[in-house]
Design a protein around this motif. Sequence first.
Motif, short mmCIF file in Angstrom:
data_model
loop_
_atom_site.label_atom_id
_atom_site.label_comp_id
_atom_site.label_asym_id
_atom_site.label_seq_id
_atom_site.Cartn_x
_atom_site.Cartn_y
_atom_site.Cartn_z
N ILE A 1 -17.35 54.20 34.89
CA ILE A 1 -18.12 54.73 36.01
C ILE A 1 -19.61 54.46 35.86
O ILE A 1 -20.36 54.47 36.85
CB ILE A 1 -17.86 56.26 36.17
N PHE B 1 -22.10 53.47 38.93
CA PHE B 1 -23.26 54.28 39.31
C PHE B 1 -24.51 53.40 39.44
O PHE B 1 -25.24 53.46 40.43
CB PHE B 1 -23.52 55.37 38.27
N LEU C 1 -30.95 59.15 36.77
CA LEU C 1 -29.55 58.76 36.66
C LEU C 1 -29.14 58.60 35.20
O LEU C 1 -27.99 58.89 34.84
CB LEU C 1 -29.30 57.45 37.41
N LEU D 1 -18.66 62.62 38.76
CA LEU D 1 -18.46 61.76 39.92
C LEU D 1 -18.52 62.53 41.24
O LEU D 1 -19.28 62.14 42.15
CB LEU D 1 -17.14 61.00 39.80
N VAL E 1 -22.13 63.55 41.95
CA VAL E 1 -22.99 62.42 42.36
C VAL E 1 -22.69 62.03 43.80
O VAL E 1 -23.60 61.74 44.59
CB VAL E 1 -22.81 61.22 41.41
N PHE F 1 -21.13 55.71 48.22
CA PHE F 1 -22.41 56.12 47.66
C PHE F 1 -23.52 56.03 48.70
O PHE F 1 -24.47 55.27 48.57
CB PHE F 1 -22.75 55.26 46.43
N THR G 1 -25.66 59.08 32.85
CA THR G 1 -25.00 57.96 32.15
C THR G 1 -25.01 58.16 30.64
O THR G 1 -24.04 57.83 29.96
CB THR G 1 -25.65 56.62 32.51
N ILE H 1 -25.58 52.66 43.35
CA ILE H 1 -26.65 53.54 43.82
C ILE H 1 -27.96 52.78 43.99
O ILE H 1 -28.68 52.96 44.98
CB ILE H 1 -26.83 54.72 42.84
#
Length: 290
Positions: free
Chosen positions: A169, A173, A134, A55, A58, A9, A138, A177
């Motif tokens: 995930i 994230f 984000l 995924l 991102v 990431f 999510t 991140i």
Amino acid sequence: MGRILKKLFGGLNITWPKLIIFAVLMGFYTALMAMLVPDGNSFHDIAVTPEWWVLPAVLIIVNSKKPLEAALKTFVFFLISQPLVYLFQVPFNSMGWGLFGYYRYWFMITLLTFPGGFIAWYIKKDKWYSALILSVATIYLVITGMSYVAEIAENFPNHLLTIIYCFGIIPIFIFAIFRDKIPRIISAALTTISLIIFIVIGNINKPFEAYNNTFVSENDIVFVGEPYISAFAGEIQSGVELINSDVGYTIKLIGHKGKRYAFGISDDANTYNFEYYYDDDTQSVVVVKK
């Protein structure tokens, strides 16, 4: 593990040649899953719904140096990978080039990836607004995961891996991140609130139960219970409403892909969305309340 996540990431050098190779490999893999894995299985989901594509999108975005680069690379990635999913299947599918009729849905998603990638790049800023951006991803994963949870109760272990992915995930994230506590807290809070709302609404809005009905013919779908509703899917065209005069409900096909149909049943006050597909293993029509 921390080093691996930090590398993934933000520490990858995704050049244009690497991006193109990645897109081709994803298209080929997805085509294989579509051809070799039965519908309703987690490995087949990548060919049907977008959650598994979140995924790679991102990863491309957070490893881009500028928002325009993120937008262009995300767009090109989908522009290459999605048509290839169908192109690889053409020689092996009875529909032939007709498979590209399903590409319209993914082309719309592809168009959205350009502005989406541009905006999503700002999650790298690690600010409060980064958390809001984000949270769009999510919350989508929460909604998708919970939708499959409702289905898995009737068809275990179908979609189990997709459910684990959707919920697994999310914390990756948030913590991979973001470095600052504020965006982590905001994103986690918004995601949790969406989960609670989804659970509450799901428990309130239960007009019908889901049934695994005895298979009559591949185009027949039957609801057993009150009220009794029967629809012949072959006569339903997308966007066209059929009135079942016996019970006073309107049945409208929302869309379909392969043997999976999504449709709505409306009375005077409410509309209830359902999805069904034919399970080859159990020789039955599986009806899932969404």
